[in-house]
Design a protein around this motif. Structure first.
Motif, PDB file in Angstrom:
ATOM      1  N   PRO A   7      33.322  40.445  59.539  1.00  0.00           N
ATOM      2  CA  PRO A   7      33.497  41.476  58.508  1.00  0.00           C
ATOM      3  C   PRO A   7      34.868  41.453  57.841  1.00  0.00           C
ATOM      4  CG  PRO A   7      32.395  42.387  60.429  1.00  0.00           C
ATOM      5  CD  PRO A   7      32.844  41.020  60.814  1.00  0.00           C
ATOM      6  N   SER A   8      35.924  41.299  58.615  1.00  0.00           N
ATOM      7  CA  SER A   8      37.270  41.310  58.041  1.00  0.00           C
ATOM      8  C   SER A   8      37.503  40.107  57.140  1.00  0.00           C
ATOM      9  CB  SER A   8      38.322  41.335  59.149  1.00  0.00           C
ATOM     10  OG  SER A   8      38.230  42.526  59.903  1.00  0.00           O
ATOM     11  N   ALA A   9      37.014  38.953  57.577  1.00  0.00           N
ATOM     12  CA  ALA A   9      37.177  37.742  56.782  1.00  0.00           C
ATOM     13  C   ALA A   9      36.418  37.854  55.460  1.00  0.00           C
ATOM     14  CB  ALA A   9      36.700  36.530  57.570  1.00  0.00           C
ATOM     15  N   LEU A  10      35.213  38.405  55.518  1.00  0.00           N
ATOM     16  CA  LEU A  10      34.439  38.584  54.289  1.00  0.00           C
ATOM     17  C   LEU A  10      35.131  39.573  53.362  1.00  0.00           C
ATOM     18  CD1 LEU A  10      31.883  38.117  52.579  1.00  0.00           C
ATOM     19  CD2 LEU A  10      30.835  40.035  53.807  1.00  0.00           C
ATOM     20  N   GLN A  11      35.639  40.655  53.927  1.00  0.00           N
ATOM     21  CA  GLN A  11      36.290  41.676  53.109  1.00  0.00           C
ATOM     22  C   GLN A  11      37.440  41.097  52.307  1.00  0.00           C
ATOM     23  OE1 GLN A  11      35.055  44.808  52.873  1.00  0.00           O
ATOM     24  NE2 GLN A  11      36.539  45.172  51.245  1.00  0.00           N
ATOM     25  N   LYS A  12      38.162  40.159  52.890  1.00  0.00           N
ATOM     26  CA  LYS A  12      39.295  39.541  52.204  1.00  0.00           C
ATOM     27  C   LYS A  12      38.858  38.687  51.015  1.00  0.00           C
ATOM     28  CE  LYS A  12      42.262  39.380  56.309  1.00  0.00           C
ATOM     29  NZ  LYS A  12      42.956  38.504  57.299  1.00  0.00           N
ATOM     30  N   LEU A  13      37.601  38.266  51.019  1.00  0.00           N
ATOM     31  CA  LEU A  13      37.081  37.435  49.932  1.00  0.00           C
ATOM     32  C   LEU A  13      36.515  38.253  48.776  1.00  0.00           C
ATOM     33  CD1 LEU A  13      35.243  34.664  51.988  1.00  0.00           C
ATOM     34  CD2 LEU A  13      37.468  34.492  50.859  1.00  0.00           C
ATOM     35  N   LEU A  14      36.411  39.566  48.964  1.00  0.00           N
ATOM     36  CA  LEU A  14      35.786  40.405  47.950  1.00  0.00           C
ATOM     37  C   LEU A  14      36.797  40.885  46.915  1.00  0.00           C
ATOM     38  CD1 LEU A  14      33.360  42.627  50.066  1.00  0.00           C
ATOM     39  CD2 LEU A  14      32.971  40.380  49.033  1.00  0.00           C
ATOM     40  N   PRO A  15      36.388  40.915  45.656  1.00  0.00           N
ATOM     41  CA  PRO A  15      37.284  41.420  44.604  1.00  0.00           C
ATOM     42  C   PRO A  15      37.413  42.932  44.688  1.00  0.00           C
ATOM     43  CG  PRO A  15      35.118  40.987  43.699  1.00  0.00           C
ATOM     44  CD  PRO A  15      35.084  40.494  45.122  1.00  0.00           C
ATOM     45  N   ARG A  16      38.462  43.454  44.103  1.00  0.00           N
ATOM     46  CA  ARG A  16      38.611  44.911  44.020  1.00  0.00           C
ATOM     47  C   ARG A  16      37.567  45.480  43.065  1.00  0.00           C
ATOM     48  NH1 ARG A  16      45.155  45.891  43.317  1.00  0.00           N
ATOM     49  NH2 ARG A  16      45.800  45.009  45.352  1.00  0.00           N
ATOM     50  N   LYS A  17      37.258  46.746  43.257  1.00  0.00           N
ATOM     51  CA  LYS A  17      36.335  47.408  42.347  1.00  0.00           C
ATOM     52  C   LYS A  17      36.993  47.508  40.976  1.00  0.00           C
ATOM     53  CE  LYS A  17      33.462  51.540  41.863  1.00  0.00           C
ATOM     54  NZ  LYS A  17      33.074  52.826  42.492  1.00  0.00           N
ATOM     55  N   PRO A  18      36.341  47.042  39.907  1.00  0.00           N
ATOM     56  CA  PRO A  18      36.937  47.100  38.568  1.00  0.00           C
ATOM     57  C   PRO A  18      37.268  48.520  38.140  1.00  0.00           C
ATOM     58  CG  PRO A  18      35.089  45.584  38.592  1.00  0.00           C
ATOM     59  CD  PRO A  18      35.056  46.325  39.905  1.00  0.00           C
ATOM     60  N   ASP A  19      38.305  48.648  37.339  1.00  0.00           N
ATOM     61  CA  ASP A  19      38.786  49.947  36.872  1.00  0.00           C
ATOM     62  C   ASP A  19      38.461  50.115  35.386  1.00  0.00           C
ATOM     63  OD1 ASP A  19      40.098  52.268  36.250  1.00  0.00           O
ATOM     64  OD2 ASP A  19      42.113  51.521  36.691  1.00  0.00           O
ATOM     65  N   PRO A  20      37.510  50.991  35.038  1.00  0.00           N
ATOM     66  CA  PRO A  20      37.162  51.193  33.626  1.00  0.00           C
ATOM     67  C   PRO A  20      38.352  51.633  32.775  1.00  0.00           C
ATOM     68  CG  PRO A  20      35.513  52.189  35.058  1.00  0.00           C
ATOM     69  CD  PRO A  20      36.657  51.803  35.937  1.00  0.00           C
ATOM     70  N   LYS A  21      39.286  52.385  33.365  1.00  0.00           N
ATOM     71  CA  LYS A  21      40.458  52.827  32.605  1.00  0.00           C
ATOM     72  C   LYS A  21      41.321  51.631  32.202  1.00  0.00           C
ATOM     73  CE  LYS A  21      40.765  57.454  34.644  1.00  0.00           C
ATOM     74  NZ  LYS A  21      41.607  58.406  35.423  1.00  0.00           N
ATOM     75  N   ALA A  22      41.462  50.675  33.108  1.00  0.00           N
ATOM     76  CA  ALA A  22      42.217  49.465  32.780  1.00  0.00           C
ATOM     77  C   ALA A  22      41.492  48.653  31.719  1.00  0.00           C
ATOM     78  CB  ALA A  22      42.425  48.627  34.036  1.00  0.00           C
ATOM     79  N   LEU A  23      40.173  48.581  31.812  1.00  0.00           N
ATOM     80  CA  LEU A  23      39.377  47.840  30.831  1.00  0.00           C
ATOM     81  C   LEU A  23      39.503  48.467  29.452  1.00  0.00           C
ATOM     82  CD1 LEU A  23      37.408  45.580  30.191  1.00  0.00           C
ATOM     83  CD2 LEU A  23      35.548  47.040  31.010  1.00  0.00           C
ATOM     84  N   ALA A  24      39.564  49.784  29.402  1.00  0.00           N
ATOM     85  CA  ALA A  24      39.682  50.483  28.123  1.00  0.00           C
ATOM     86  C   ALA A  24      40.989  50.151  27.414  1.00  0.00           C
ATOM     87  CB  ALA A  24      39.576  51.987  28.333  1.00  0.00           C
TER      88      ALA A  24
ATOM     89  N   ARG B 215      24.510  41.096  53.704  1.00  0.00           N
ATOM     90  CA  ARG B 215      25.937  41.204  54.041  1.00  0.00           C
ATOM     91  C   ARG B 215      26.214  40.650  55.437  1.00  0.00           C
ATOM     92  NH1 ARG B 215      30.213  45.740  52.375  1.00  0.00           N
ATOM     93  NH2 ARG B 215      32.028  44.788  53.392  1.00  0.00           N
ATOM     94  N   ALA B 216      25.336  40.934  56.382  1.00  0.00           N
ATOM     95  CA  ALA B 216      25.527  40.430  57.748  1.00  0.00           C
ATOM     96  C   ALA B 216      25.519  38.907  57.756  1.00  0.00           C
ATOM     97  CB  ALA B 216      24.428  40.978  58.655  1.00  0.00           C
ATOM     98  N   ARG B 217      24.655  38.307  56.950  1.00  0.00           N
ATOM     99  CA  ARG B 217      24.604  36.843  56.876  1.00  0.00           C
ATOM    100  C   ARG B 217      25.900  36.291  56.277  1.00  0.00           C
ATOM    101  NH1 ARG B 217      19.704  35.645  53.843  1.00  0.00           N
ATOM    102  NH2 ARG B 217      20.978  35.614  51.956  1.00  0.00           N
ATOM    103  N   ALA B 218      26.419  36.969  55.238  1.00  0.00           N
ATOM    104  CA  ALA B 218      27.676  36.534  54.630  1.00  0.00           C
ATOM    105  C   ALA B 218      28.828  36.668  55.617  1.00  0.00           C
ATOM    106  CB  ALA B 218      27.955  37.349  53.371  1.00  0.00           C
ATOM    107  N   GLU B 219      28.833  37.743  56.381  1.00  0.00           N
ATOM    108  CA  GLU B 219      29.882  37.948  57.379  1.00  0.00           C
ATOM    109  C   GLU B 219      29.866  36.841  58.430  1.00  0.00           C
ATOM    110  OE1 GLU B 219      30.102  42.851  57.158  1.00  0.00           O
ATOM    111  OE2 GLU B 219      29.014  41.862  58.788  1.00  0.00           O
ATOM    112  N   LYS B 220      28.670  36.478  58.871  1.00  0.00           N
ATOM    113  CA  LYS B 220      28.539  35.431  59.877  1.00  0.00           C
ATOM    114  C   LYS B 220      29.035  34.098  59.336  1.00  0.00           C
ATOM    115  CE  LYS B 220      25.172  33.269  62.998  1.00  0.00           C
ATOM    116  NZ  LYS B 220      23.744  33.256  63.443  1.00  0.00           N
TER     117      LYS B 220
END
Length: 232
Positions: free
Chosen positions: A18-35, A8-13
């Protein structure tokens, strides 16, 4: 194995912090929505991924409304009821990509979706009940019971419908190998996929991150430093 915090530190660099990397990450999937995923949308996404495999995605996307019309809205019950003549006519339908094997896969996958829905209530409910820690088993089922849903196609189908899973893209595999995992350069064998699954399970327990987030961070930590947010 290298701890995930190092990856993660390498990706952040590479991505500007950290903030820039966070913006590139998808939201945690929602099993209820998938259902709540309907069977026609499950089949539609299967078809989209099958036709995109080895083909320019932009072409498929540009034709997608026509695909919806040609394949009757991807309602499995309607498609499995169609006679051979309907499928033969699709081979000459200029509205879609006229690939015989891929057109036939829609017919076979309509029956596959119907069968799973009969067993579990709907295809979406089946996926929502499938634990990310056993993704390789789910991928094996897609490959065996579905049509043309093996390998990366099955993984991308799961990703696009909202299943919390990893994708063995070139960059993800490079990240895993660089971290010390003893797998081949493509990780296609059952033994390699089992190792990949076990490592993602360990990282998920270590970090509390979702599998899609772990997979994306892996991809962003190595290889060509792309500016776009690519699916991995």
């Amino acid at each position: 194995m290298v701890p995930f915090k190092t990856i993660r530190a390498r990706a952040e660099k590479r991505k500007g912090g950290p903030s820039a990397l966070q913006k590139l990450l998808p939201r945690k999937p929602d099993p209820k929505a998938l259902a709540k995923l309907t069977d026609d949308r499950a089949l539609a996404e299967m078809t989209r991924r099958v036709f995109c495999a080895g083909f320019a995605w932009s072409v498929i996307e540009a034709k997608w409304d026509a695909f919806e019309d040609a394949f009757l809205g991807f309602v499995p019950g309607k498609l499995t009821f169609q006679p051979d003549d309907y499928w033969d006519e699709l081979l000459a339908d200029a509205r879609i990509v006229r690939n015989g094997a891929k057109i036939q896969s829609v017919r076979e996958n309509a029956a596959f979706v119907q069968a799973i829905a009969a067993e579990h209530g709907s295809f979406g409910k089946f996926l929502a009940a499938s634990p990310p820690a056993n993704e390789v088993e789910l991928l094996d089922l897609l490959a065996k019971r579905g049509s043309r849903l093996g390998g990366n196609t099955g993984q991308m189908f799961l990703r696009f419908v909202g299943f919390d899973g990893f994708v063995t893209s070139q960059d993800v595999i490079a990240c895993l190998r660089d971290a010390g995992l003893d797998i081949g350069p493509e990780a296609k064998s059952k033994s390699d996929l089992a190792k990949v699954q076990a490592q993602f399970n360990a990282w998920a327990e270590e970090t509390g991150l979702s599998y899609v987030q772990l997979s994306r961070i892996c991809a962003l930590s190595i290889g060509e430093n792309r500016s776009e947010n690519h699916a991995a």
